[in-house]
Design an enzyme around this catalytic site. Structure first.
Site, mmCIF file in Angstrom:
data_model
loop_
_atom_site.group_PDB
_atom_site.id
_atom_site.type_symbol
_atom_site.label_atom_id
_atom_site.label_comp_id
_atom_site.label_asym_id
_atom_site.label_seq_id
_atom_site.Cartn_x
_atom_site.Cartn_y
_atom_site.Cartn_z
ATOM 1 C CG HIS A 190 -14.729 -0.334 -3.242
ATOM 2 N ND1 HIS A 190 -14.518 -0.834 -4.505
ATOM 3 C CD2 HIS A 190 -15.975 -0.762 -2.899
ATOM 4 C CE1 HIS A 190 -15.577 -1.530 -4.902
ATOM 5 N NE2 HIS A 190 -16.485 -1.489 -3.950
ATOM 6 C CD GLN B 293 -17.074 0.268 -8.616
ATOM 7 O OE1 GLN B 293 -17.035 -0.950 -8.545
ATOM 8 N NE2 GLN B 293 -17.346 0.890 -9.737
ATOM 9 C CB ALA C 225 -13.549 8.750 -18.327
ATOM 10 C CB CYS D 52 -3.443 0.892 17.265
ATOM 11 S SG CYS D 52 -4.704 1.751 18.217
ATOM 12 C CB CYS E 255 -8.756 1.456 18.414
ATOM 13 S SG CYS E 255 -8.057 0.300 19.593
ATOM 14 C CE1 TYR F 179 -4.272 -1.060 -0.496
ATOM 15 C CE2 TYR F 179 -3.531 -2.845 0.914
ATOM 16 C CZ TYR F 179 -4.461 -2.315 0.023
ATOM 17 O OH TYR F 179 -5.549 -3.048 -0.362
#
Ligand code: OAD
Length: 246
Positions: free
Chosen positions: A121, A103, A233, A149, A133, A67
């Site tokens: 999403h 999305q 698009a 965390c 949490c 990611y």
């Protein structure tokens, strides 16, 4: 690109437009789609094997690094003419309201300036505690290492709907309510294979809206759409905007 008369008329008359977007709307910005081959270090992984709660439980560092790489790709690109045409559409004096249901997790609609966006999403740039949490703020430079965390010590994960996970209830409710209340529904750059997003055009049509598809290739929606613009698009959306201004 020529806009069919029936679509031009619907655009001019519309009070509420809903736009459902998928990876195709970001393609012209250079964001690799989910189903594109991955490159470099990640070429030997399939997204379906990384974007799951099971993958994160097995190897959270690996999923985190994937990611971080994707965030880097998205930071390096810009919204394109398609994103900006939607912003202009929502700013037309006396024009229709425009709700964008996306999305995509790249945040490009908001970066372009769209104000009413449902991130169905989730987002690459929002985070949450994997232990439950809630949201986690991660400001500052990209974290290459998996953060924990501060409240419970569980790993932090992207706030993205992974394969096998349910959508956020409130987001789905907003998307469904907007689809049922619109008079014109534009489905743009999505293969229409992933539910529940793929069911939104049907909801809109059942409630009386005109459904228009923008996609260079045929999808399962094509046979049901009231009109189809076969093209990218980045060309179709500026043409639709011009038709709104007639
Ligand atoms: P897909 O990658 O399935 O489909 C992209 C669609 O965009 C295809 O139908 C292409 O023909 C079309 N397309 C390509 N270039 C285009 C362009 N320049 N202009 C317009 N259309 C173009 O992407 P999605 O439909 O977004 O879910 O996929 C839906 C979901 O499946 C994703 O959000 C992701 C994935 O699994 C999750 O991560 C939960």
């Amino acid at each position: 690109m020529t806009i069919p008369e029936v679509v031009s008329r619907a655009l001019v008359d519309a009070k509420r437009i809903v736009v459902l977007t998928g990876a195709g709307v970001s393609a012209e910005s250079g964001v690799p789609t989910f189903r594109d081959a991955q490159t470099g270090l990640w070429a030997r992984f399939r997204p379906e094997d990384l974007a799951t709660p099971e993958a994160f439980a097995r190897d959270p560092e690996l999923v985190w690094r994937w990611y971080a790489w994707r965030r880097g790709l998205v930071r390096a690109v810009q919204p394109n003419a398609g994103h900006f045409a939607l912003v202009e559409m929502e700013r037309l004096p006396g024009g229709p309201s425009v709700t964008v249901i996306t999305q995509n997790v790249d945040g490009l609609h908001a970066r372009a300036g769209s104000r009413d966006v449902v991130d169905l999403h989730g987002s690459l740039f929002r985070f949450k505690c994997a232990g439950g949490c809630g949201p986690v703020d991660l400001d500052g430079p990209e974290r290459e290492e998996l953060p924990a965390c501060l409240r419970c010590g569980a790993p932090v994960r992207p706030d993205i709907v992974w394969f096998g996970e349910a959508l956020v209830w409130e987001d789905l409710e907003r998307a469904e309510a907007a689809s049922e209340a619109c008079d014109l529904f534009l489905s743009i750059g999505t293969s229409g294979l992933v539910h529940p997003a793929a069911g939104l055009p049907r909801l809109a049509k059942a409630a009386g809206a005109m459904v228009v598809e923008v996609n260079p290739t045929e999808t399962p929606l094509s046979a049901r759409a009231d009109a189809i613009l076969r093209g990218p698009a980045g060309k179709a959306l500026p043409a639709l905007l011009a038709a709104c201004r007639r």
